[in-house]
Design a protein around this motif. Structure first.
Motif, PDB file in Angstrom:
ATOM      1  N   SER A  28      -4.297  11.086  55.620  1.00 58.32           N
ATOM      2  CA  SER A  28      -3.140  11.420  55.042  1.00 58.32           C
ATOM      3  C   SER A  28      -1.675  11.736  55.917  1.00 58.32           C
ATOM      4  O   SER A  28      -0.715  11.358  55.334  1.00 58.32           O
ATOM      5  N   LEU A  31      -0.091   8.375  55.506  1.00 54.55           N
ATOM      6  CA  LEU A  31       0.778   8.208  54.305  1.00 54.55           C
ATOM      7  C   LEU A  31       2.105   8.998  54.228  1.00 54.55           C
ATOM      8  O   LEU A  31       2.782   8.641  53.351  1.00 54.55           O
ATOM      9  N   GLU A  32       2.377   9.745  55.433  1.00 53.06           N
ATOM     10  CA  GLU A  32       3.604  10.518  55.383  1.00 53.06           C
ATOM     11  C   GLU A  32       4.816   9.678  55.121  1.00 53.06           C
ATOM     12  O   GLU A  32       5.873   9.752  54.416  1.00 53.06           O
ATOM     13  N   ALA A  33       4.720   8.565  55.755  1.00 55.02           N
ATOM     14  CA  ALA A  33       5.698   7.600  55.996  1.00 55.02           C
ATOM     15  C   ALA A  33       5.542   6.374  54.938  1.00 55.02           C
ATOM     16  O   ALA A  33       6.330   5.329  54.756  1.00 55.02           O
ATOM     17  N   MET A  34       4.479   6.289  54.114  1.00 55.53           N
ATOM     18  CA  MET A  34       4.262   5.284  53.116  1.00 55.53           C
ATOM     19  C   MET A  34       5.294   5.336  52.086  1.00 55.53           C
ATOM     20  O   MET A  34       5.100   6.281  51.268  1.00 55.53           O
ATOM     21  N   CYS A  37       4.821   6.670  47.959  1.00 57.39           N
ATOM     22  CA  CYS A  37       3.751   7.819  47.934  1.00 57.39           C
ATOM     23  C   CYS A  37       4.407   9.083  48.089  1.00 57.39           C
ATOM     24  O   CYS A  37       4.992   9.538  48.754  1.00 57.39           O
ATOM     25  N   LEU A  38       4.301   9.801  46.828  1.00 58.55           N
ATOM     26  CA  LEU A  38       4.950  10.984  46.472  1.00 58.55           C
ATOM     27  C   LEU A  38       4.181  12.132  46.940  1.00 58.55           C
ATOM     28  O   LEU A  38       4.722  13.379  47.272  1.00 58.55           O
ATOM     29  N   GLN A  39       2.785  11.883  46.593  1.00 52.44           N
ATOM     30  CA  GLN A  39       1.753  13.049  46.889  1.00 52.44           C
ATOM     31  C   GLN A  39       0.398  12.614  46.973  1.00 52.44           C
ATOM     32  O   GLN A  39       0.040  11.544  46.518  1.00 52.44           O
ATOM     33  N   TYR A  40      -0.366  13.017  47.940  1.00 56.87           N
ATOM     34  CA  TYR A  40      -1.767  12.728  48.358  1.00 56.87           C
ATOM     35  C   TYR A  40      -2.299  14.014  48.569  1.00 56.87           C
ATOM     36  O   TYR A  40      -2.109  14.555  49.826  1.00 56.87           O
ATOM     37  N   ILE A  57       0.229  10.785  43.678  1.00 51.80           N
ATOM     38  CA  ILE A  57       1.200  10.466  42.766  1.00 51.80           C
ATOM     39  C   ILE A  57       2.082   9.237  43.575  1.00 51.80           C
ATOM     40  O   ILE A  57       2.498   9.804  44.683  1.00 51.80           O
TER      41      ILE A  57
END
Lengths: 100, 100
Positions: A28, A31-34, A37-40, A57
């Protein structure tokens, strides 16, 4: 265009949930910079000892699909796959609510 | 203490999904000020025409339980119940991730 919500039930092989959770939480971070991607969020089932749930989301289904071509994501998926007995994806269109 | 994540699959009676979604989105307004409710998102299934999903995040299971005693919430539940054929709750403990 409505946001894309992706839920996923992941059933780990017996005794592998904690290791799977560790790997997925590590992923995860990538995904911070993905983009899009608003929420994981990774959660563990309160009732089923081998089960994790992912609730994601995304700005759009396209942004989510693009993430599945990302090298980091592909590497994490391949590391997690041996620990996973079953995956049940739930694809949704967000309608609204609090905190969207 | 980990946050409480509640997912719920709501199967509407045939042809009632839109009305159920309308009522539930209306109810989400009363949750704006609800203590401990961090997120309450209503989504519709992309694959099952009668299905809605709720994804909720609460400060704790206790905060969620307390909300079920709230008069507004009880009134909305009773208005929605005739439109609902089945409910499948999924109770989870958040482990971490992006946007929690």
């Amino acid at each position: 265009m409505s946001k894309f919500v992706m839920l996923g039930k992941l059933t780990a092989h017996p005794g592998q949930r904690d290791e799977l959770a560790r790997l997925m939480l590590e992923s995860s971070e990538s995904l911070e910079a993905m983009e899009g991607c608003l929420q994981y969020i990774l959660s563990e089932s309160a009732d089923e000892p081998d089960v994790l749930w992912i609730s994601e989301i995304w700005e759009s289904a396209e942004a989510h699909a693009a993430s599945l071509k990302d090298e980091n994501v592909l590497a994490i998926i391949s590391r997690c796959r041996p620990l996973i007995a079953a995956v049940t994806p739930v694809k949704l269109r967000a309608l609204g609510g609090k905190g969207l």
